[in-house]
Design an enzyme around this catalytic site. Structure first.
Site, PDB file in Angstrom:
ATOM      1  N   TYR A 136      64.751  14.879  -0.655  1.00  0.00           N
ATOM      2  CA  TYR A 136      64.976  16.280  -1.040  1.00  0.00           C
ATOM      3  C   TYR A 136      63.807  16.713  -1.910  1.00  0.00           C
ATOM      4  O   TYR A 136      63.639  16.220  -3.026  1.00  0.00           O
ATOM      5  CB  TYR A 136      66.306  16.386  -1.782  1.00  0.00           C
ATOM      6  CG  TYR A 136      66.720  17.762  -2.249  1.00  0.00           C
ATOM      7  CD1 TYR A 136      66.092  18.927  -1.806  1.00  0.00           C
ATOM      8  CD2 TYR A 136      67.787  17.901  -3.134  1.00  0.00           C
ATOM      9  CE1 TYR A 136      66.491  20.175  -2.241  1.00  0.00           C
ATOM     10  CE2 TYR A 136      68.203  19.150  -3.571  1.00  0.00           C
ATOM     11  CZ  TYR A 136      67.552  20.277  -3.133  1.00  0.00           C
ATOM     12  OH  TYR A 136      67.963  21.517  -3.563  1.00  0.00           O
ATOM     13  N   LYS A 164      65.095  17.270   3.220  1.00  0.00           N
ATOM     14  CA  LYS A 164      65.465  18.656   2.956  1.00  0.00           C
ATOM     15  C   LYS A 164      64.286  19.279   2.220  1.00  0.00           C
ATOM     16  O   LYS A 164      63.957  18.872   1.102  1.00  0.00           O
ATOM     17  CB  LYS A 164      66.739  18.723   2.100  1.00  0.00           C
ATOM     18  CG  LYS A 164      67.124  20.142   1.688  1.00  0.00           C
ATOM     19  CD  LYS A 164      68.304  20.143   0.725  1.00  0.00           C
ATOM     20  CE  LYS A 164      68.631  21.563   0.256  1.00  0.00           C
ATOM     21  NZ  LYS A 164      69.710  21.594  -0.760  1.00  0.00           N
TER      22      LYS A 164
END
Length: 301
Positions: A136, A164
């Protein structure tokens, strides 16, 4: 239930009861509604879930509740982030044992590690986890940017399956898509870049707006992944005012206010975050209506 990383996932809020504890019943109901609306997967204990103000026990409670409420109907990606690698490894081990499909681990906040530090940090987490790990990148919250060359080094790890991407830097995402190995998923972490990242070849979205409009966001991602961009674009522009309104103040204050107006949770956050200011309420609810949702009433306390 598919376990291939892709599609639309909701970065779930964490509802709180009037006494400040986790509102387990509201969370169960929120998960049930998300599944009924057709969401592809659920992401508890991320930044939208105020994970850093939850204790380790509360984070486990939230993830366990989501897994139980989802009941195998959709995958669950649990947040496992810390700026101390030892604590992040311990969290990864704990979360891996709760029946989740994947882990989501953000770059360490405040420390500002070098690329080599990031590689060693995420390698330790991936080595410790018994389920696959999604990176992320959210430099706006962590003060460190996970650059494509570093991501591609990490993508060689057999237990790191995707990222992400919340840098807001579209060229950076494009370079990552260009160089990624087969099977490495690139998900948008920015609702307002969803259409562009899907058009560039991205695999999906982890969405804040999915809390409020899960069916619309899921359909948008489905259409984009199938190359039906004209239809996806129509849904994107319908949702765009809400995507922007969700960041009128620090996330998740706006989305919690919207969910409270929809009658789904109480409008409660944990300090240092506070509920949406009154002057932002009208534009938020107007954007919610433009997205096709009629608020049930006032923003509940």
């Amino acid at each position: 239930m598919t376990t291939t990383l892709g599609g639309c996932g909701t970065a779930l809020v964490t509802p709180f009861a009037p006494d400040g504890s986790v509102d387990v019943e509201a969370l169960r109901k929120l998960v049930a509604w998300q599944v009924e609306e057709g969401i592809d997967f659920l992401v508890p204990c991320g930044s939208t879930g105020e994970a850093q103000t939850l204790s380790a026990e509360e984070r486990m409670l939230v993830v366990r509740t989501v897994v139980e409420a989802a009941a195998g109907r959709v995958p669950v990606m649990a947040g496992a982030t810390h700026n101390d690698t030892r604590e992040a490894v311990a969290e990864a081990r704990r979360m891996s044992g709760l029946g989740v499909t994947w882990l989501l681990s953000a770059t360490p906040y405040y420390n500002k590690p070098t690329p080599e530090g990031l590689v060693q940090h995420f390698t330790a987490i991936a080595d410790a986890a018994s389920v696959p790990v999604c990176l992320y990148n959210v430099p706006g919250r962590t003060a460190v940017n996970l650059r494509p060359d570093t991501v591609l080094r990490l993508a060689e790890h057999p237990n790191i399956i995707g990222i992400k991407e919340s840098s807001g830097d579209l060229p950076q995402v494009q370079h990552l898509l260009l160089g990624r190995p087969e099977g490495f998923a690139v998900l948008s972490g920015e609702d307002n870049l969803t259409l562009a990242i899907l058009a560039a070849g991205g695999d999906g979205l982890i969405s804040v707006a999915g809390n409020e409009i899960p069916a619309l966001m899921t359909r948008l991602v489905q259409l984009g992944r199938r190359g039906r961009m004209a239809e996806a674009r129509e849904l994107f522009y319908q949702a765009l005012p809400l995507l922007e309104a969700n960041f009128l103040e620090t996330n998740p204050a706006p989305v919690k206010a919207a969910l409270a107006a929809m009658g789904r949770i109480g409008n409660r956050l944990r300090l240092p975050l506070v509920p949406l200011s009154e002057q932002r309420r009208a534009p938020l609810l107007a954007a919610l209506r433009e997205a096709g949702v009629e608020p049930a009433g006032a923003v509940a306390p």
